[in-house]
Design an enzyme around this catalytic site. Structure first.
Site: not given
Ligand code: TYD
Length: 139
Positions: A52
């Site tokens: 992302h």
């Molecule tokens: P995601 O952005 O997919 O993680 P990464 O960037 O590590 O691959 O996030 C995974 C899930 O966690 C998504 O449902 C959003 C949630 N999340 C939160 O609730 N709070 C946060 O601070 C973060 C980073 C993610």
């Protein structure tokens, strides 16, 4: 806004016979106020995280334990950083597409970021991200 604005930063390391201590505070190491900290752990072998971009969020990524790769892309340039030392951080500026992979067993990825969690700050779709970067570059 570009991969060239992202860089590895050396963090202070206080060494004595009891072990090492590293700290992060907003000054000359990071230029943003810290709003949130989160960490990835127990990442299965072969998994990819990230995938992302962020509109406004700034980030410092640190391998607290083990190692992993961070692949940064700004729609034109790509750079791969291997993080494997707890006293080195990778600063990632806004509008960068990032993927994290090649996690070693036991790796812990700490993220220190400038904003509270806000899904509207994310680009989750690469084509949408590329379109936004094209518009930015074309002024
Ligand atoms: P995601 O952005 O997919 O993680 P990464 O960037 O590590 O691959 O996030 C995974 C899930 O966690 C998504 O449902 C959003 C949630 N999340 C939160 O609730 N709070 C946060 O601070 C973060 C980073 C993610």
């Amino acid at each position: 806004m570009y991969v060239s604005n992202c860089k590895l930063v050396d963090l202070p390391k206080i060494h004595d016979f009891r072990g090492n201590l590293t700290f992060v505070q907003p000054d000359d190491v990071i230029q943003f106020d810290i709003a949130r900290v989160y960490y990835l752990y127990d990442v299965p072998s072969g998994a990819t995280r990230g995938g992302h971009g962020h509109k406004n969020l700034q980030q410092l990524i640190i391998a607290l334990s083990g190692s992993f790769n961070v692949v940064l892309n700004d729609g034109t340039d790509t750079q791969v950083f291997q993080l494997n030392r707890p006293n080195v951080g990778l600063y990632v500026c806004p509008m960068i597409w990032r993927e994290l992979d090649n996690f070693s067993s036991g790796a812990v990825c700490l993220s220190i970021v400038s904003l509270s969690y806000d899904e509207s700050d994310y680009y989750r779709d690469f084509d949408e991200y590329l379109q936004a970067m094209r518009e930015l570059r074309n002024g």
